[in-house]
Structure formats: C-alpha cells, structure tokens
Design an enzyme around this catalytic site. Structure first.
Site, PDB file in Angstrom:
ATOM      1  N   TYR A 142       0.829  -1.210  -0.122  1.00 46.93           N
ATOM      2  CA  TYR A 142       0.128   0.038   0.017  1.00 46.93           C
ATOM      3  C   TYR A 142       0.867   1.224  -0.094  1.00 46.93           C
ATOM      4  O   TYR A 142       0.434   2.364  -0.427  1.00 46.93           O
ATOM      5  CB  TYR A 142      -0.825   0.073   1.352  1.00 46.93           C
ATOM      6  CG  TYR A 142      -1.945  -0.967   1.260  1.00 46.93           C
ATOM      7  CD1 TYR A 142      -2.007  -1.939  -0.094  1.00 46.93           C
ATOM      8  CD2 TYR A 142      -3.102  -1.033   2.149  1.00 46.93           C
ATOM      9  CE1 TYR A 142      -2.820  -3.134   0.166  1.00 46.93           C
ATOM     10  CE2 TYR A 142      -4.127  -2.098   1.933  1.00 46.93           C
ATOM     11  CZ  TYR A 142      -3.993  -2.864   0.910  1.00 46.93           C
ATOM     12  OH  TYR A 142      -4.850  -4.108   0.963  1.00 46.93           O
ATOM     13  N   LYS A 187       3.634 -15.577   2.922  1.00 41.64           N
ATOM     14  CA  LYS A 187       3.564 -16.072   1.724  1.00 41.64           C
ATOM     15  C   LYS A 187       4.995 -16.531   1.521  1.00 41.64           C
ATOM     16  O   LYS A 187       5.629 -16.084   0.060  1.00 41.64           O
ATOM     17  CB  LYS A 187       2.880 -15.385   0.644  1.00 41.64           C
ATOM     18  CG  LYS A 187       2.779 -16.041  -0.827  1.00 41.64           C
ATOM     19  CD  LYS A 187       1.749 -17.364  -0.358  1.00 41.64           C
ATOM     20  CE  LYS A 187       1.631 -18.021  -1.980  1.00 41.64           C
ATOM     21  NZ  LYS A 187       0.638 -19.396  -1.739  1.00 41.64           N
ATOM     22  N   ASP A 219      -2.793 -18.225   2.373  1.00 45.95           N
ATOM     23  CA  ASP A 219      -3.475 -19.067   1.467  1.00 45.95           C
ATOM     24  C   ASP A 219      -4.356 -20.240   2.375  1.00 45.95           C
ATOM     25  O   ASP A 219      -5.560 -20.415   2.739  1.00 45.95           O
ATOM     26  CB  ASP A 219      -3.289 -19.758   0.102  1.00 45.95           C
ATOM     27  CG  ASP A 219      -1.715 -20.239   0.099  1.00 45.95           C
ATOM     28  OD1 ASP A 219      -1.165 -19.957   1.197  1.00 45.95           O
ATOM     29  OD2 ASP A 219      -1.433 -20.736  -0.840  1.00 45.95           O
ATOM     30  N   ASP A 243      -5.609  -6.961   5.630  1.00 42.49           N
ATOM     31  CA  ASP A 243      -6.674  -6.341   5.116  1.00 42.49           C
ATOM     32  C   ASP A 243      -7.620  -7.282   4.652  1.00 42.49           C
ATOM     33  O   ASP A 243      -8.978  -7.345   5.081  1.00 42.49           O
ATOM     34  CB  ASP A 243      -6.202  -5.255   3.898  1.00 42.49           C
ATOM     35  CG  ASP A 243      -7.331  -4.372   3.646  1.00 42.49           C
ATOM     36  OD1 ASP A 243      -8.302  -4.299   4.215  1.00 42.49           O
ATOM     37  OD2 ASP A 243      -7.131  -3.368   2.481  1.00 42.49           O
ATOM     38  N   ASP A 247     -11.481  -8.615   6.821  1.00 41.08           N
ATOM     39  CA  ASP A 247     -12.719  -8.582   6.115  1.00 41.08           C
ATOM     40  C   ASP A 247     -13.465 -10.127   6.250  1.00 41.08           C
ATOM     41  O   ASP A 247     -14.591 -10.433   6.476  1.00 41.08           O
ATOM     42  CB  ASP A 247     -12.986  -8.105   4.929  1.00 41.08           C
ATOM     43  CG  ASP A 247     -13.176  -6.609   4.898  1.00 41.08           C
ATOM     44  OD1 ASP A 247     -12.854  -6.143   5.774  1.00 41.08           O
ATOM     45  OD2 ASP A 247     -13.865  -6.228   3.883  1.00 41.08           O
TER      46      ASP A 247
END
Ligand SMILES: NC(=O)c1ccc[n+]([C@@H]2O[C@H](COP(=O)([O-])OP(=O)(O)OC[C@H]3O[C@@H](n4cnc5c(N)ncnc54)[C@H](O)[C@@H]3O)[C@@H](O)[C@H]2O)c1
Length: 353
Positions: A142, A187, A219, A243, A247
C-alpha cells in the site's frame, strides 16, 4: 480522567454512527466522573469537498494534540468509480496512518452467542472462537513504490527490518497477555518480503519462550480461519494479507457492523470500526453503530478504564440479547431498530446500570 478525543466521523454512515458512540461516552463520563472533551475534524471525501485534501493539516494537528482519535470511516462512490483520480478519500486514510505512525492494527475477532446461528458458518465450528488479528498498517504494497501506465502497472511489497521487528514485538507481547499462541502468516514460499518476515520472527522467537509460535501461509490461513477458527489466538501479518483476512473474519462475528479495532503506533492511538463508509446506507438510519461504540470501549480500555469498557460491552451484549438490533442482524419477524434507536438504547443502559 480527562481525555481529549479527536473525533473524525468521515463519510457515508460515519456521521450517523459516530454520535451514537459519543452519547455512550457521555453517559460513561457522567456515571464514572470522567471528562471527555471532543475535538471534531474533517477527513475523507468530505474534506476533499471542503478543502481539496482528504487529511488536512488542521485535522492532523487535532489528532496529534489529542489523547486518542475516534474515527468512523471514509469513502465515496464518486471517487471509487474513477480510477484516474489522484486525490481520493483513501489517500487521506493512508496519510493518517502514516503521519500518526499507526503501524499496528489490532482487530479482535469473537463471537456473540446469541448471533451464532446467523453466521453463514456452522455454529459448531465458530462457537468459542476468540482471537486477535494484528495487521501491519504502514508498510508493504500500500505504501511501496507504484507505477501505472496504460500497459503496465506495479506495486512494490517492501518491508524493512525495523518495520517487521516492531510489529512482531506487539504480536509476541499480545500473545503473552492472551493464550500464548502466535501464528505468523506470510507467503514465504513465493515472496521475498515474506521470507524476511519469517526469518526475523524466527530470530525473535527465543525472546518469548512462553509463546508457542507457528507459521502459516496466507492461502492456508484464509481457509483455516473459517474451518478451524478456535485454532488461533493471535495472528500477525503484513498489510495486504491483513486487510483481506480481517474482512473475511467478520463472517465469524456475524456482521461487519460488530467489529471494532485499534491502531497503535508512535503517536496518538486511533480507534475505528473495521468496516468502511457503506455509502449506500448513508442517511437511512440502517447502519449498525455497535462497531463504533465498541471502538470507544477499546479506547477506554486502552487508557486502563476497564470497568467503563466492560459496561459498554455488557450494554452491547444485552442489546443483542433483547433483539434491539439493526436490520442486518435482526431475527425474522423482529422489530427493525435504526442506528439512532440502537445507540439510544445502549446509552440508556449505560446510564442506568
Ligand atoms: N477504514 C475505512 O475508512 C474504510 C474501510 C473499508 C472500506 N472503505 C471505503 O468504504 C466504501 C465502501 O466500501 P465497501 O462497500 O467495500 O465496504 P463497507 O465496509 O463500507 O461495506 C461492506 C458491507 O458491509 C456491511 N456493513 C458495513 N458497515 C456496516 C454497519 N455499520 N452495519 C451493518 N452492516 C455494515 C454492509 O453489508 C456493506 O454492504 C469505499 O469507498 C471504501 O473505499 C473505507
């Protein structure tokens, strides 16, 4: 206790849910003899309309001068639907996080017993789930170098050692205060930035012998939080993964409108709901104010006001138990309460208990 609180309602449903949190805080102040002084400031699309800047200097100063920031959300479809715009509400959000040095976003994930049946997930899987996601907030893709032309675009997922060490420290210490189990999510099988995270976490592990640390690929983790959420105690991860993961975990709690969070760092701490500005609901008295009210509870607890935070939590729980709920979590055939009615009910509960 006297607290100077910067109040940033932002956009969309923000100006509707924020007053509910303020009413509850006022009731707490009266009951426990505190003085909460509010300093309202603009941000997001509203601030772009007023002065062309989604996080104006005046707002920054108000935040820096305060003991805490209570923030709602920013975002407006006028900006969402035009990818060519350089000034957007979310750039203000990122500027706020960066300028206030808010590098650690702490998001509790817990279930409410009376809402278990409303989750799209099986009750037997989510009952008792209670964990904390710690998301790095000021680094990674970001904030890394970006490029875009008509044919090519990239974002750079960049992290430095000090950035990783400070967030891992928060995570290890949080695990020490909870159930001593930390899951570092990355990851590392593909991304160099993740490999550095994992290397540093392994270096730090011996300093926290009372914490059982494990490592999980993002994942796999995004599946495990839904299939086996009780496995987790504290999760720490980088900005983008966090992020998305947070959610996803709102499905465990039952509604986006129920999840508070804290963002901690170098300067004034900030407390905000996990959800966005839900512009489609703005002005309709539909939004659930609980995430905002529970963010205020997290703020009080941050300053050691445990009984005050506990009373707000009790009031929120009781409102759910008594079906004083906004439409997205109302039971079939139940009354629909609006944002203001739920806020008023919780305020009254706090005032009378
Ligand atoms: N921290 C922030 O300020 C923040 C975070 C996420 C999104 N946004 C912005 O918000 C705008 C809308 O984004 P979005 O639709 O992806 O996310 P959103 O969180 O605003 O809404 C997604 C869905 O969550 C539910 N929801 C959200 N808040 C709720 C509440 N208080 N009560 C009940 N249900 C609620 C609704 O079903 C809604 O459709 C965009 O402009 C986005 O950029 C801002």
């Amino acid at each position: 206790m006297k607290l100077n609180i910067a109040v940033l309602p932002g956009d969309g449903i923000g100006p509707e849910i924020m007053p509910q949190a303020i009413h509850v805080l006022d009731a707490i102040a009266k009951k426990f003899g505190h003085e909460f002084v509010y300093h309202e400031a603009i941000c997001g699309a509203h601030a772009i309309d007023v002065c062309g800047d989604p996080f104006p200097d005046d707002t920054f100063k108000t935040c820096m001068d305060a003991d805490a920031v209570l923030f709602a959300a920013v975002g407006d479809p006028r900006f969402d639907n035009d990818p060519t715009l350089k000034v957007r509400p979310e750039t203000g959000l990122l500027a706020m996080r960066k300028k206030l040095g808010l590098f650690a976003n702490v998001r509790p994930v817990a279930t409410f017993d009376c809402l278990l049946h409303m989750s799209p997930l099986k009750e037997s899987i989510i009952k008792g789930a209670d964990f904390m996601v710690i998301r790095e907030l000021t680094g990674g893709m970001y904030f890394g170098e970006k490029y875009q032309d008509n044919d090519r675009a990239y974002d750079t997922d960049v992290y430095s050692r000090p950035e990783i060490e400070r967030i891992l420290k928060v995570a290890f210490e949080t695990a020490q205060r909870r159930n001593h189990h930390l899951t570092v999510v990355d990851k590392a099988n593909v991304l160099a930035s993740s490999r550095l995270w994992r290397q540093i976490a392994k270096e730090m592990e011996p300093q926290y012998p009372d914490v059982q640390t494990d490592y999980m690929f993002i994942d796999n983790c995004s599946m495990r939080v839904l299939t086996d959420p009780r496995f987790f105690d504290v999760i720490v991860t980088e900005n983008t993964f966090g992020d998305i993961l947070t959610d996803e975990t709102s499905a465990i709690t039952g509604s986006m409108g129920l999840q508070p969070s804290a963002s901690l760092g170098d300067h004034t701490p900030l407390f905000e709901p996990v959800h966005g500005s839900w512009p489609q609901a703005a002005g309709k008295n539909l939004a659930n104010p609980l995430a905002q009210i529970l963010s205020a509870a997290m703020m009080l607890e941050h300053f050691g006001l445990k009984a005050e935070g506990a009373l707000i939590r009790e009031a929120c729980n009781e409102s759910l138990l008594q079906n004083i709920r906004t439409p997205e979590i109302q039971v079939e055939g139940g009354n629909h309460y609006g944002t203001t009615e739920v806020g008023q009910w919780i305020t009254n509960y706090v005032a009378s208990h």
